[in-house]
Design a protein around this motif. Structure first.
Motif, PDB file in Angstrom:
ATOM      1  N   GLY A 145      82.565  56.852  47.891  1.00 27.04           N
ATOM      2  CA  GLY A 145      81.703  56.060  47.001  1.00 27.04           C
ATOM      3  C   GLY A 145      80.351  55.807  47.661  1.00 27.04           C
ATOM      4  O   GLY A 145      80.237  55.763  48.886  1.00 27.04           O
ATOM      5  N   LEU A 146      79.336  55.616  46.819  1.00 27.48           N
ATOM      6  CA  LEU A 146      77.961  55.480  47.311  1.00 27.48           C
ATOM      7  C   LEU A 146      77.469  54.047  47.118  1.00 27.48           C
ATOM      8  O   LEU A 146      77.709  53.434  46.068  1.00 27.48           O
ATOM      9  CB  LEU A 146      77.086  56.457  46.513  1.00 27.48           C
ATOM     10  CG  LEU A 146      75.629  56.627  46.915  1.00 27.48           C
ATOM     11  CD1 LEU A 146      75.496  57.134  48.355  1.00 27.48           C
ATOM     12  CD2 LEU A 146      74.947  57.617  45.952  1.00 27.48           C
ATOM     13  N   ILE A 147      76.758  53.532  48.142  1.00 26.76           N
ATOM     14  CA  ILE A 147      76.151  52.196  48.020  1.00 26.76           C
ATOM     15  C   ILE A 147      74.638  52.313  48.217  1.00 26.76           C
ATOM     16  O   ILE A 147      74.184  53.133  49.019  1.00 26.76           O
ATOM     17  CB  ILE A 147      76.777  51.202  49.042  1.00 26.76           C
ATOM     18  CG1 ILE A 147      76.261  49.774  48.785  1.00 26.76           C
ATOM     19  CG2 ILE A 147      76.511  51.596  50.486  1.00 26.76           C
ATOM     20  CD1 ILE A 147      77.062  48.690  49.508  1.00 26.76           C
ATOM     21  N   ALA A 148      73.872  51.545  47.457  1.00 29.27           N
ATOM     22  CA  ALA A 148      72.405  51.533  47.598  1.00 29.27           C
ATOM     23  C   ALA A 148      71.920  50.091  47.602  1.00 29.27           C
ATOM     24  O   ALA A 148      72.264  49.314  46.697  1.00 29.27           O
ATOM     25  CB  ALA A 148      71.763  52.294  46.434  1.00 29.27           C
ATOM     26  N   LEU A 149      71.162  49.753  48.626  1.00 27.19           N
ATOM     27  CA  LEU A 149      70.669  48.374  48.772  1.00 27.19           C
ATOM     28  C   LEU A 149      69.146  48.412  48.826  1.00 27.19           C
ATOM     29  O   LEU A 149      68.572  48.956  49.775  1.00 27.19           O
ATOM     30  CB  LEU A 149      71.241  47.756  50.047  1.00 27.19           C
ATOM     31  CG  LEU A 149      72.774  47.718  50.113  1.00 27.19           C
ATOM     32  CD1 LEU A 149      73.264  47.519  51.535  1.00 27.19           C
ATOM     33  CD2 LEU A 149      73.323  46.628  49.203  1.00 27.19           C
ATOM     34  N   THR A 150      68.510  47.871  47.800  1.00 23.82           N
ATOM     35  CA  THR A 150      67.046  47.929  47.716  1.00 23.82           C
ATOM     36  C   THR A 150      66.433  46.563  47.997  1.00 23.82           C
ATOM     37  O   THR A 150      66.962  45.543  47.580  1.00 23.82           O
ATOM     38  CB  THR A 150      66.630  48.383  46.294  1.00 23.82           C
ATOM     39  OG1 THR A 150      67.073  49.723  46.113  1.00 23.82           O
ATOM     40  CG2 THR A 150      65.129  48.312  46.089  1.00 23.82           C
ATOM     41  N   VAL A 151      65.316  46.600  48.702  1.00 17.19           N
ATOM     42  CA  VAL A 151      64.564  45.374  48.957  1.00 17.19           C
ATOM     43  C   VAL A 151      63.074  45.651  48.806  1.00 17.19           C
ATOM     44  O   VAL A 151      62.576  46.692  49.244  1.00 17.19           O
ATOM     45  CB  VAL A 151      64.824  44.854  50.401  1.00 17.19           C
ATOM     46  CG1 VAL A 151      63.983  43.628  50.674  1.00 17.19           C
ATOM     47  CG2 VAL A 151      66.282  44.504  50.608  1.00 17.19           C
ATOM     48  N   LEU A 152      62.386  44.746  48.133  1.00 19.41           N
ATOM     49  CA  LEU A 152      60.920  44.773  48.110  1.00 19.41           C
ATOM     50  C   LEU A 152      60.496  43.380  48.558  1.00 19.41           C
ATOM     51  O   LEU A 152      60.705  42.410  47.830  1.00 19.41           O
ATOM     52  CB  LEU A 152      60.397  45.079  46.704  1.00 19.41           C
ATOM     53  CG  LEU A 152      58.872  45.279  46.600  1.00 19.41           C
ATOM     54  CD1 LEU A 152      58.530  46.185  45.437  1.00 19.41           C
ATOM     55  CD2 LEU A 152      58.125  43.980  46.452  1.00 19.41           C
ATOM     56  N   PRO A 153      59.970  43.267  49.791  1.00 18.47           N
ATOM     57  CA  PRO A 153      59.655  41.929  50.298  1.00 18.47           C
ATOM     58  C   PRO A 153      58.409  41.365  49.620  1.00 18.47           C
ATOM     59  O   PRO A 153      57.349  41.976  49.687  1.00 18.47           O
ATOM     60  CB  PRO A 153      59.406  42.164  51.794  1.00 18.47           C
ATOM     61  CG  PRO A 153      59.059  43.596  51.927  1.00 18.47           C
ATOM     62  CD  PRO A 153      59.645  44.327  50.749  1.00 18.47           C
ATOM     63  N   TYR A 154      58.566  40.233  48.925  1.00 22.13           N
ATOM     64  CA  TYR A 154      57.418  39.686  48.200  1.00 22.13           C
ATOM     65  C   TYR A 154      56.854  38.442  48.887  1.00 22.13           C
ATOM     66  O   TYR A 154      56.028  37.754  48.331  1.00 22.13           O
ATOM     67  CB  TYR A 154      57.786  39.391  46.737  1.00 22.13           C
ATOM     68  CG  TYR A 154      59.121  38.714  46.565  1.00 22.13           C
ATOM     69  CD1 TYR A 154      59.273  37.369  46.880  1.00 22.13           C
ATOM     70  CD2 TYR A 154      60.234  39.430  46.132  1.00 22.13           C
ATOM     71  CE1 TYR A 154      60.502  36.753  46.764  1.00 22.13           C
ATOM     72  CE2 TYR A 154      61.472  38.813  46.018  1.00 22.13           C
ATOM     73  CZ  TYR A 154      61.587  37.475  46.332  1.00 22.13           C
ATOM     74  OH  TYR A 154      62.814  36.872  46.226  1.00 22.13           O
ATOM     75  N   MET A 155      57.359  38.138  50.126  1.00 20.02           N
ATOM     76  CA  MET A 155      56.822  36.945  50.793  1.00 20.02           C
ATOM     77  C   MET A 155      55.377  37.190  51.223  1.00 20.02           C
ATOM     78  O   MET A 155      54.956  38.339  51.426  1.00 20.02           O
ATOM     79  CB  MET A 155      57.685  36.521  51.987  1.00 20.02           C
ATOM     80  CG  MET A 155      57.848  37.539  53.064  1.00 20.02           C
ATOM     81  SD  MET A 155      59.206  38.624  52.630  1.00 20.02           S
ATOM     82  CE  MET A 155      59.949  38.935  54.208  1.00 20.02           C
ATOM     83  N   LYS A 156      54.644  36.088  51.377  1.00 23.01           N
ATOM     84  CA  LYS A 156      53.223  36.166  51.727  1.00 23.01           C
ATOM     85  C   LYS A 156      53.046  36.960  53.023  1.00 23.01           C
ATOM     86  O   LYS A 156      53.782  36.740  53.989  1.00 23.01           O
ATOM     87  CB  LYS A 156      52.696  34.735  51.920  1.00 23.01           C
ATOM     88  CG  LYS A 156      51.242  34.596  51.676  1.00 23.01           C
ATOM     89  CD  LYS A 156      50.822  33.134  51.639  1.00 23.01           C
ATOM     90  CE  LYS A 156      49.319  33.074  51.740  1.00 23.01           C
ATOM     91  NZ  LYS A 156      48.860  32.051  52.648  1.00 23.01           N
TER      92      LYS A 156
END
Ligand SMILES: C[S@@+](CC[C@H](N)C(=O)[O-])C[C@H]1O[C@@H](n2cnc3c(N)ncnc32)[C@H](O)[C@@H]1O
Length: 202
Positions: A145-156
Protein backbone atom coordinates in the motif's frame (compact mmCIF):
# COMPACT_ATOMS: atom_id res chain seq x y z
CA UNK A 1 -4.20 35.27 23.59
CA UNK A 2 -4.80 37.64 20.65
CA UNK A 3 -7.46 36.98 18.01
CA UNK A 4 -4.83 36.34 15.27
CA UNK A 5 -3.06 33.66 17.32
CA UNK A 6 -6.44 32.12 18.18
CA UNK A 7 -7.35 32.06 14.50
CA UNK A 8 -3.99 30.53 13.47
CA UNK A 9 -4.56 27.72 16.00
CA UNK A 10 -7.85 26.92 14.26
CA UNK A 11 -5.99 25.21 11.42
CA UNK A 12 -4.64 22.55 13.81
CA UNK A 13 -8.00 21.77 15.41
CA UNK A 14 -10.86 23.92 14.11
CA UNK A 15 -13.39 24.63 16.89
CA UNK A 16 -16.43 26.89 17.29
CA UNK A 17 -17.16 29.91 15.10
CA UNK A 18 -13.50 30.70 14.30
CA UNK A 19 -12.98 27.05 13.34
CA UNK A 20 -15.93 27.30 10.94
CA UNK A 21 -14.33 30.33 9.27
CA UNK A 22 -10.94 28.54 9.11
CA UNK A 23 -12.64 25.57 7.43
CA UNK A 24 -14.27 27.77 4.77
CA UNK A 25 -10.91 29.45 4.14
CA UNK A 26 -9.23 26.04 3.74
CA UNK A 27 -11.94 24.98 1.31
CA UNK A 28 -11.17 27.94 -0.94
CA UNK A 29 -7.36 27.86 -0.71
CA UNK A 30 -6.38 24.18 -0.40
CA UNK A 31 -7.73 22.73 -3.64
CA UNK A 32 -4.42 22.78 -5.55
CA UNK A 33 -2.37 20.86 -2.97
CA UNK A 34 -5.14 18.31 -2.49
CA UNK A 35 -5.42 17.75 -6.28
CA UNK A 36 -1.65 17.46 -6.57
CA UNK A 37 -1.41 14.92 -3.72
CA UNK A 38 -4.18 12.79 -5.24
CA UNK A 39 -2.48 12.96 -8.67
CA UNK A 40 0.63 11.32 -7.15
CA UNK A 41 -1.38 8.34 -5.89
CA UNK A 42 -2.84 6.84 -9.07
CA UNK A 43 -6.05 5.89 -7.25
CA UNK A 44 -8.08 3.16 -8.98
CA UNK A 45 -11.85 2.82 -9.05
CA UNK A 46 -11.76 -0.23 -6.75
CA UNK A 47 -9.28 1.18 -4.19
CA UNK A 48 -9.81 1.50 -0.46
CA UNK A 49 -8.54 4.94 0.50
CA UNK A 50 -7.92 6.46 3.94
CA UNK A 51 -7.40 10.19 4.53
CA UNK A 52 -6.18 11.61 7.84
CA UNK A 53 -7.30 15.16 8.67
CA UNK A 54 -9.91 15.71 5.94
CA UNK A 55 -10.74 19.26 7.15
CA UNK A 56 -13.59 20.72 5.07
CA UNK A 57 -13.61 17.58 2.87
CA UNK A 58 -12.08 18.81 -0.39
CA UNK A 59 -10.08 15.65 -1.05
CA UNK A 60 -13.08 13.56 0.03
CA UNK A 61 -15.01 15.07 -2.87
CA UNK A 62 -12.15 14.58 -5.37
CA UNK A 63 -11.51 10.94 -4.40
CA UNK A 64 -15.19 9.99 -4.32
CA UNK A 65 -15.44 10.95 -8.01
CA UNK A 66 -12.71 8.40 -8.86
CA UNK A 67 -13.73 5.40 -6.76
CA UNK A 68 -16.77 3.39 -7.73
CA UNK A 69 -16.37 -0.15 -6.33
CA UNK A 70 -13.88 0.97 -3.67
CA UNK A 71 -14.39 3.08 -0.56
CA UNK A 72 -13.03 6.27 1.02
CA UNK A 73 -12.68 6.57 4.80
CA UNK A 74 -11.71 9.93 6.31
CA UNK A 75 -10.82 10.68 9.91
CA UNK A 76 -10.45 14.06 11.63
CA UNK A 77 -10.61 14.99 15.32
CA UNK A 78 -12.53 18.24 14.77
CA UNK A 79 -16.33 18.04 14.96
CA UNK A 80 -16.60 21.40 13.14
CA UNK A 81 -14.67 19.88 10.20
CA UNK A 82 -16.79 16.72 10.36
CA UNK A 83 -19.93 18.84 9.90
CA UNK A 84 -18.46 20.84 6.99
CA UNK A 85 -17.10 17.73 5.26
CA UNK A 86 -20.43 15.91 5.69
CA UNK A 87 -22.29 18.81 4.12
CA UNK A 88 -19.87 19.03 1.18
CA UNK A 89 -20.06 15.27 0.55
CA UNK A 90 -23.73 14.59 1.20
CA UNK A 91 -24.32 12.73 -2.06
CA UNK A 92 -21.26 10.45 -1.80
CA UNK A 93 -22.21 9.65 1.82
CA UNK A 94 -25.73 8.72 0.71
CA UNK A 95 -24.32 6.55 -2.08
CA UNK A 96 -22.23 4.71 0.53
CA UNK A 97 -18.90 5.48 -1.17
CA UNK A 98 -17.64 7.58 1.73
CA UNK A 99 -17.31 7.22 5.52
CA UNK A 100 -16.32 10.25 7.63
CA UNK A 101 -15.31 9.66 11.24
CA UNK A 102 -14.41 11.75 14.27
CA UNK A 103 -11.12 10.15 15.31
CA UNK A 104 -7.67 11.16 16.57
CA UNK A 105 -4.91 9.71 14.36
CA UNK A 106 -3.01 8.25 17.32
CA UNK A 107 -6.11 6.15 18.16
CA UNK A 108 -6.58 4.46 14.79
CA UNK A 109 -7.48 0.94 15.72
CA UNK A 110 -6.66 -2.24 13.78
CA UNK A 111 -9.53 -3.18 11.49
CA UNK A 112 -10.49 -5.87 9.00
CA UNK A 113 -10.69 -3.18 6.34
CA UNK A 114 -7.23 -2.72 4.80
CA UNK A 115 -6.33 0.29 2.66
CA UNK A 116 -4.51 0.44 -0.68
CA UNK A 117 -3.79 4.14 -0.25
CA UNK A 118 -3.43 6.53 2.68
CA UNK A 119 -2.87 10.27 2.43
CA UNK A 120 -2.87 13.44 4.43
CA UNK A 121 -2.60 17.11 3.46
CA UNK A 122 -1.24 19.69 5.92
CA UNK A 123 -2.15 17.58 8.92
CA UNK A 124 0.98 15.67 10.07
CA UNK A 125 2.54 18.88 11.41
CA UNK A 126 -0.16 18.84 14.12
CA UNK A 127 0.21 15.17 15.16
CA UNK A 128 1.68 14.74 18.64
CA UNK A 129 3.59 11.53 17.94
CA UNK A 130 3.90 11.08 14.16
CA UNK A 131 6.05 7.93 14.27
CA UNK A 132 3.67 5.99 16.51
CA UNK A 133 0.66 7.21 14.52
CA UNK A 134 2.36 6.09 11.28
CA UNK A 135 3.06 2.67 12.84
CA UNK A 136 -0.67 2.33 13.62
CA UNK A 137 -1.54 3.48 10.09
CA UNK A 138 0.72 0.77 8.62
CA UNK A 139 -1.34 -1.85 10.44
CA UNK A 140 -4.48 -0.84 8.54
CA UNK A 141 -2.71 -0.83 5.14
CA UNK A 142 -2.46 -3.60 2.56
CA UNK A 143 1.01 -4.95 1.77
CA UNK A 144 2.54 -2.69 -0.92
CA UNK A 145 0.00 0.00 0.00
CA UNK A 146 1.08 3.57 -0.72
CA UNK A 147 1.13 6.53 1.69
CA UNK A 148 1.51 10.22 0.75
CA UNK A 149 2.00 13.01 3.27
CA UNK A 150 1.85 16.56 1.93
CA UNK A 151 2.80 19.75 3.70
CA UNK A 152 2.79 23.37 2.57
CA UNK A 153 4.18 25.50 5.40
CA UNK A 154 2.13 28.69 5.64
CA UNK A 155 3.75 30.12 8.79
CA UNK A 156 5.29 33.59 8.55
CA UNK A 157 8.78 33.55 6.99
CA UNK A 158 8.47 30.02 5.52
CA UNK A 159 10.56 29.40 2.38
CA UNK A 160 11.29 26.47 0.06
CA UNK A 161 14.01 25.50 2.57
CA UNK A 162 11.31 25.14 5.24
CA UNK A 163 9.38 22.76 2.96
CA UNK A 164 12.54 20.73 2.23
CA UNK A 165 13.38 20.47 5.95
CA UNK A 166 9.81 19.34 6.72
CA UNK A 167 10.06 16.78 3.91
CA UNK A 168 13.26 15.39 5.39
CA UNK A 169 11.66 15.12 8.86
CA UNK A 170 8.63 13.30 7.38
CA UNK A 171 10.94 10.88 5.48
CA UNK A 172 12.60 10.01 8.80
CA UNK A 173 9.22 9.44 10.47
CA UNK A 174 8.20 7.11 7.63
CA UNK A 175 11.47 5.15 7.87
CA UNK A 176 11.17 4.83 11.64
CA UNK A 177 7.58 3.59 11.24
CA UNK A 178 8.77 0.84 8.85
CA UNK A 179 7.83 2.23 5.42
CA UNK A 180 10.21 1.77 2.50
CA UNK A 181 10.81 3.10 -1.05
CA UNK A 182 10.50 6.61 0.35
CA UNK A 183 10.61 9.45 -2.14
CA UNK A 184 9.93 13.16 -2.03
CA UNK A 185 8.17 15.39 -4.56
CA UNK A 186 8.25 19.19 -4.55
CA UNK A 187 5.87 21.51 -6.36
CA UNK A 188 5.94 25.28 -6.67
CA UNK A 189 2.84 26.77 -5.08
CA UNK A 190 1.83 30.03 -3.45
CA UNK A 191 3.16 31.29 -1.05
CA UNK A 192 5.88 28.57 -0.98
CA UNK A 193 6.59 25.15 -2.48
CA UNK A 194 4.56 22.18 -1.23
CA UNK A 195 6.34 18.94 -0.38
CA UNK A 196 4.89 15.45 -0.57
CA UNK A 197 6.68 12.42 0.90
CA UNK A 198 5.59 9.00 -0.36
CA UNK A 199 6.31 5.58 1.11
CA UNK A 200 5.37 1.94 0.59
CA UNK A 201 4.16 -0.52 3.24
CA UNK A 202 6.50 -3.46 2.50
C1 LIG B 1 -4.74 22.54 8.13
S1 LIG B 1 -6.11 21.43 8.19
C2 LIG B 1 -6.03 20.68 6.57
C3 LIG B 1 -7.34 20.09 6.15
C4 LIG B 1 -7.39 19.41 4.79
N1 LIG B 1 -6.51 18.28 4.71
C5 LIG B 1 -7.09 20.39 3.67
O1 LIG B 1 -6.04 20.26 3.01
O2 LIG B 1 -7.90 21.29 3.47
C6 LIG B 1 -5.54 20.12 9.26
C7 LIG B 1 -6.63 19.12 9.62
O3 LIG B 1 -6.04 18.01 10.31
C8 LIG B 1 -6.85 17.70 11.43
N2 LIG B 1 -5.96 17.08 12.44
C9 LIG B 1 -4.85 17.62 12.98
N3 LIG B 1 -4.30 16.80 13.88
C10 LIG B 1 -5.08 15.67 13.90
C11 LIG B 1 -5.03 14.48 14.66
N4 LIG B 1 -4.07 14.28 15.57
N5 LIG B 1 -5.98 13.53 14.45
C12 LIG B 1 -6.97 13.76 13.53
N6 LIG B 1 -7.08 14.90 12.80
C13 LIG B 1 -6.14 15.85 12.98
C14 LIG B 1 -7.44 19.04 11.88
O4 LIG B 1 -8.61 18.92 12.65
C15 LIG B 1 -7.69 19.74 10.54
O5 LIG B 1 -8.97 19.48 10.03
Amino acid sequence: MGIFKKFALQFGKPEGMLGGIAGRLMASTNVEKNKWTISLLNIQSSDYVLEIGFGPGIATELVSKVIHDGHYVGIDYSDVMLRQARKRNKKALQEGKVTLKLEEVSNISPSDLKFDTVFSVNSIIFWEDPVNSLKRIRKVMKPKGLIALTVLPYMKGATEETSIKLGSDISQYLKQAGFSTIKTELKEMKPVAAICVLGVNQ
